[in-house]
Design an enzyme around this catalytic site. Sequence first.
Site, mmCIF file in Angstrom:
data_model
loop_
_atom_site.group_PDB
_atom_site.id
_atom_site.type_symbol
_atom_site.label_atom_id
_atom_site.label_comp_id
_atom_site.label_asym_id
_atom_site.label_seq_id
_atom_site.Cartn_x
_atom_site.Cartn_y
_atom_site.Cartn_z
ATOM 1 N N GLU A 292 0.873 -1.174 0.000
ATOM 2 C CA GLU A 292 0.000 0.000 0.000
ATOM 3 C C GLU A 292 0.909 1.223 0.000
ATOM 4 O O GLU A 292 1.642 1.467 0.966
ATOM 5 C CB GLU A 292 -0.909 -0.011 1.228
ATOM 6 N N GLU A 675 -0.612 -52.621 -36.471
ATOM 7 C CA GLU A 675 -1.791 -51.757 -36.439
ATOM 8 C C GLU A 675 -2.087 -51.473 -34.964
ATOM 9 O O GLU A 675 -2.499 -52.356 -34.216
ATOM 10 C CB GLU A 675 -2.974 -52.449 -37.109
#
Length: 856
Positions: A292, A675
Amino acid sequence: MKLFEVKIFHILTVVLLTSEATLRPIESDRYHNYDSLTQLLHEYATAYPHITQLFSVGQSVENRELWVMRITDNPDMQEPGEPMFKYVANMHGNEAVGREIVIYLIQYLCDSYGRDDRISGLVNSTDIYIMPSMNPDGFERAIIGDCGGVTGRNNANNVDLNRDFPDQFDAQPRSRPRQLETEALINWITSNSFVLSANLHGGALVANYPYDNTASHLNNGSYSRSPDDDIFRELALVYSRSHSTMHLGRGCPQYSESFPNGITNGAQWYEVSGGMQDYNYLHSNCFELTLELSCCKYPQVDNLPTEWNNNREALIAFIEQVHRGVSGFVTDINGQPIPNATIQVHGIDHTVKSASFGDYWRLLVAGTYTLTVTADGYEPRTVSGVIVTNSTGTMLNFTLFHNNKPLQPTKFLHHSNEKLEEFLHLYASKYPSITRLYSIGKSVEGIDLWVMEISDNPGIHELGEPEFKYIANMHGNEVTGRETLLLLIQYLCENYGGVTNVTQLIDNTRIHIMPTMNPDGYSKAHEGDKSGYVGRSNANNADLNRDFPDRLNRNKKSRQPETKAVIKWLKEYPFVLSANLHNGALVANYPYDSTDSRNTLSRPAYSRCPDDDIFQQVSLVYSMAHPRMHLGESCPNMVESFPNGITNGADWYSIVGGMQDYNYVETNCFEITIEQGCQKFPWASQLHEIWEENRGALLRFIQEVHRGVKGFVKDANGVPVLNAKITVVGRDHDITATAEGEYWRLLVPGDYQLLVSAPGYHSQVIQNVSVSDGDAVQVNFTLIASSAARSASSRVKVYILGSLAVVIILALVVMSMIVVHRRGYRLSQLHKRCLPPYPCFSNTSDDDSLLKDTDF
């Protein structure tokens, strides 16, 4: 470094400056709205390209960019070991002081670089990121001079962004989605390894540190202590004590609170749920404070120079804190970085992770510590007595040893041709001791057909070491093999030296992996294709698995560039075993692929090759190592089933010009077609499961290259015999030894009779060669030259010696003729001396010297 959704903007702004020296100062007589801020940031990025990079991490609700200015000495790269720091300002749009002073900070760092040693050192050693505004929409609504109001505080959806982050104590379902600005920051924070950060606010004068709330949410001033409370307090004190007035702890006139030494625990001041500073600490490596900076949220313009002077030293000093504590690298025994390793400080219940280069940073106060580093697949490492001071950071590197638990890939995605090439170059550069990346040619459209070699001596054929290959993506829309081979490359590289079977496989096998044979077709295929044909063929619309020379010469035609490249490759390397990875079924398919019929469209029929038993064996190895393939299940769109998950190619359907048959007939290589799944181009979400199903099978199949018989064929002098042919008696398929005399002959377990023959040598037969189910048995051959060969050799020797003798005699004759010629010339010269008008010399010594003066 990965920047989440980073947009690097090509600067097209008209630049108002020509050099750093002529850069106009930032106007201190006004605030910068979004447009002027954007222009200013672009000007600085243009003026200082060697130390800046401007990008956006996302957009606000009203489509304003969330700009970030990166400042470091190498803005186009992430430097190993260099910590990342960030400032984020203007999260609340009406808290404007932080927004303006970080703009001043950008100018100060850029203008001072190369002129101020402290700033130059900081920029050279730190990767600094500054976001002037997280809430540009709110700022546009805020009112100058409003010191305590709320107009412009929230974003355009009226949401407080510092209440919008995930909260550790809030498990309730959210009633609304997170804001765009919040999501952008979350992604930026979690995608990078920030070490230290501050979030700049206004309305008070204090450095606020975690935690911001408590589990009870009573907001009664309870101190909510984080595990790193001591270092957070220390960091907050660094800022407050470097600030002109914050350290006095007086607070603001409009509020009754005061803050001893100008710092406070967030929850002790007031509770905030969903705050950004706690999120940074709990969900990333980053330690963040909330600063702040002024009692007035949006002060008048004439206060800005004072605010800059109050905060300038504190802003710099706080960035410098990123270098405190302990930092270093976490690597394996080969020096390879280990990202995502966990660094634990004993006694502190909070960990940090190592970044992409294995680098880590752990902020700590002065003291003596014990650190433990852990990582998946590695033994933990603990170091005690680590001394940390407040002056300089402590460097501590960790070397971890594999625990023989394999490291597994964690990212599963489809790779475009460009990304595939990037991946291969990345692993070739990361593991140069075991990899070599090379291209065997180009596709029709000019894309390289890359091959990654993985071996303990890449680029070198080691005597007696068999060579193996995988090829995938021959049909461009059949992509599972393409991705599983990239994952296999990653798996092999990352586990070499740590996992015994992987290390042995690489040490004893020269492995070649081609992820795509048809990159052109892949670029046309699309994700989600189950059984289509888009992208199957190459750019010339040719099916590459019908393009190889056929064993019965049924497909005479010009070959495609990809086919030619593979044929050339097969002739250059002594491959022993291979697999070609496809999609559209779940089966291991072995030769022959075609029947003996001259009809290229012949009906399916078992087409047995001479090595049918070994082909069945290696096919079963893959099928049985796959959790589903060996079950013989058919795909949803097929009626066939395959007992044990294997099939003879022609017995399934006959093709002419297939690659596996070409390998077997024209080279020493035994190849099958695998495959890998029913869907040709599965979704990326399926790749993890596909990898897990095929990983073990891919590794197990490579090991089959070491079965059967191997050895050397040499002559009686130990010289390799060229073109030696190895025959297994009773099998009509021979293999040929290499130029170094090596051979490998795959066989199933059993007893065999081997015959080796070569032109000019007596054949040699070895009986009862017993092949087991383990590693290949070594059988060496020594061939004796035949009598005809020896006779021919003798005739050659006699001819050579006779030729040499003739050459020597001719040379002597020529030399003698030269001597005679020179003597005759000198006698003629002597005779001339006695002719008028010259007197005749009587000095015989001169005459003798003239006659004896020869060059021989």
